[in-house]
Design a protein around this motif. Structure first.
Motif, PDB file in Angstrom:
ATOM      1  N   ALA A 148       0.831  -1.208   0.000  1.00 30.56           N
ATOM      2  CA  ALA A 148       0.000   0.000   0.000  1.00 30.56           C
ATOM      3  C   ALA A 148       0.865   1.257   0.000  1.00 30.56           C
ATOM      4  O   ALA A 148       0.580   2.228  -0.708  1.00 30.56           O
ATOM      5  N   MET A 149       1.938   1.239   0.789  1.00 36.54           N
ATOM      6  CA  MET A 149       2.824   2.397   0.846  1.00 36.54           C
ATOM      7  C   MET A 149       3.554   2.602  -0.479  1.00 36.54           C
ATOM      8  O   MET A 149       3.722   3.732  -0.951  1.00 36.54           O
ATOM      9  N   LEU A 150       3.985   1.504  -1.098  1.00 30.74           N
ATOM     10  CA  LEU A 150       4.640   1.595  -2.400  1.00 30.74           C
ATOM     11  C   LEU A 150       3.714   2.220  -3.446  1.00 30.74           C
ATOM     12  O   LEU A 150       4.130   3.079  -4.231  1.00 30.74           O
ATOM     13  N   GLU A 151       2.467   1.793  -3.445  1.00 28.18           N
ATOM     14  CA  GLU A 151       1.502   2.329  -4.408  1.00 28.18           C
ATOM     15  C   GLU A 151       1.297   3.827  -4.193  1.00 28.18           C
ATOM     16  O   GLU A 151       1.215   4.601  -5.152  1.00 28.18           O
ATOM     17  N   PHE A 152       1.223   4.234  -2.925  1.00 23.53           N
ATOM     18  CA  PHE A 152       1.036   5.646  -2.599  1.00 23.53           C
ATOM     19  C   PHE A 152       2.237   6.479  -3.054  1.00 23.53           C
ATOM     20  O   PHE A 152       2.081   7.512  -3.718  1.00 23.53           O
ATOM     21  N   LEU A 153       3.451   6.040  -2.709  1.00 23.90           N
ATOM     22  CA  LEU A 153       4.643   6.814  -3.041  1.00 23.90           C
ATOM     23  C   LEU A 153       4.936   6.798  -4.537  1.00 23.90           C
ATOM     24  O   LEU A 153       5.499   7.748  -5.076  1.00 23.90           O
ATOM     25  N   TRP A 154       4.570   5.703  -5.203  1.00 20.70           N
ATOM     26  CA  TRP A 154       4.821   5.623  -6.637  1.00 20.70           C
ATOM     27  C   TRP A 154       4.042   6.695  -7.396  1.00 20.70           C
ATOM     28  O   TRP A 154       4.483   7.195  -8.438  1.00 20.70           O
ATOM     29  N   ALA A 155       2.879   7.066  -6.868  1.00 23.06           N
ATOM     30  CA  ALA A 155       2.045   8.089  -7.513  1.00 23.06           C
ATOM     31  C   ALA A 155       2.422   9.505  -7.081  1.00 23.06           C
ATOM     32  O   ALA A 155       1.895  10.472  -7.629  1.00 23.06           O
ATOM     33  N   ALA A 156       3.338   9.624  -6.119  1.00 19.15           N
ATOM     34  CA  ALA A 156       3.734  10.941  -5.623  1.00 19.15           C
ATOM     35  C   ALA A 156       4.754  11.588  -6.554  1.00 19.15           C
ATOM     36  O   ALA A 156       5.439  10.898  -7.316  1.00 19.15           O
ATOM     37  N   PRO A 157       4.865  12.923  -6.516  1.00 19.39           N
ATOM     38  CA  PRO A 157       5.935  13.592  -7.270  1.00 19.39           C
ATOM     39  C   PRO A 157       7.281  13.012  -6.851  1.00 19.39           C
ATOM     40  O   PRO A 157       7.564  12.870  -5.659  1.00 19.39           O
ATOM     41  N   LYS A 158       8.106  12.676  -7.827  1.00 15.21           N
ATOM     42  CA  LYS A 158       9.365  11.977  -7.534  1.00 15.21           C
ATOM     43  C   LYS A 158      10.469  12.957  -7.126  1.00 15.21           C
ATOM     44  O   LYS A 158      10.767  13.915  -7.836  1.00 15.21           O
ATOM     45  N   THR A 159      11.041  12.697  -5.976  1.00 15.80           N
ATOM     46  CA  THR A 159      12.236  13.395  -5.510  1.00 15.80           C
ATOM     47  C   THR A 159      13.259  12.326  -5.159  1.00 15.80           C
ATOM     48  O   THR A 159      12.935  11.133  -5.081  1.00 15.80           O
ATOM     49  N   ASP A 160      14.499  12.744  -4.937  1.00 12.54           N
ATOM     50  CA  ASP A 160      15.530  11.770  -4.544  1.00 12.54           C
ATOM     51  C   ASP A 160      15.129  11.063  -3.254  1.00 12.54           C
ATOM     52  O   ASP A 160      15.370   9.862  -3.090  1.00 12.54           O
TER      53      ASP A 160
END
Length: 241
Positions: free
Chosen positions: A203-215
């Motif tokens: 669930a956390m991976l899915e959430f962060l994958w859709a977030a604006p990408k930063t380092d």
């Protein structure tokens, strides 16, 4: 608001409402916790470190309106925490955020936002200062650039405006909690723990994958992937025993 932007706004607000429901499966953020309380509402509790206190000064929309969920004293809330309501009401077709923690000494700076009062059929004009929506960057940008706004940008704005020192990564994962630990074979993790871990990490991976990408988010994603792969392997081994 022209017809093209208005159409995009309505579509994006529907997407945001769907995304709010997906937040119910998320746990283990470093700077905040989430509690979904309805189809259109989620409570976001921002946590400072134990030796800090949250910012108590808020920029709010002068023509804003009150939410469905009232602000109140929160007996279980710690001095280093503040709770906010993030809502995407269908009648408004726009995201809004209100401070729900009532504290002595809160200061409010009223900001005039052109066109805000014309959005939707507002059912209740705010009277208490705590019932005016916050003038967060993402919420203000919604009128002209709805495609640039997401649950990630809004939550990031809430965290950044609350903590005394805005963090480099407002969406950071707290890898110190047990569910994100890498169990060793010597610890003999149970199948139940491994299954729960895989669900939480997924669930956390899915959430962060859709977030604006930063380092920083990329680093957290790679770490979560490592935990997921190792956990899946361990579960397979346990099930074969």
């Amino acid at each position: 608001m022209n017809n093209g932007i208005q159409s995009s706004s309505k579509q994006n607000s529907a997407v945001l409402r769907d995304d709010l429901l997906c937040l119910s499966g998320l746990t283990g953020f470093k700077h905040f916790s989430l509690l979904v309380i309805g189809r259109e509402e989620v409570l976001v509790t921002v946590k400072c470190s134990s030796d800090q206190v949250p910012n108590g000064s808020f920029s709010v929309v002068q023509e804003g309106h009150a939410p469905n969920t009232p602000s109140k004293d929160r007996p279980g809330e710690r001095p280093n925490e503040l709770t906010f309501l993030f809502a995407v009401y269908k009648m408004y077709d726009r995201p809004m955020v209100w401070c729900r923690s009532r504290r002595e000494g809160h200061l409010f700076d009223f900001k005039e936002v052109v066109g805000w009062s014309g959005e939707g059929e507002f059912f209740k004009r705010a009277k208490s200062n705590h019932d005016f929506p916050l003038a967060l960057p993402s919420c203000l940008r919604w009128q002209a650039e709805p495609d640039s706004v997401s649950i990630h940008t809004i939550i990031s704005d809430i965290v950044a405006s609350t903590l005394p020192s805005p963090p480099q990564n407002p969406l950071a994962v707290d890898f110190s909690i047990p569910i994100y630990a890498l169990p060793t074979p010597a610890q003999s993790p149970t199948p139940e723990f491994l299954l729960e871990q895989l669900m939480v990490v997924s669930a956390m991976l899915e959430f962060l994958w859709a977030a604006p990408k930063t380092d920083a988010t990329k680093t957290d994603i790679e770490r979560l992937r490592h935990i997921y792969v190792k956990g899946a392997r361990q579960l397979s081994q346990v099930q074969l025993q």
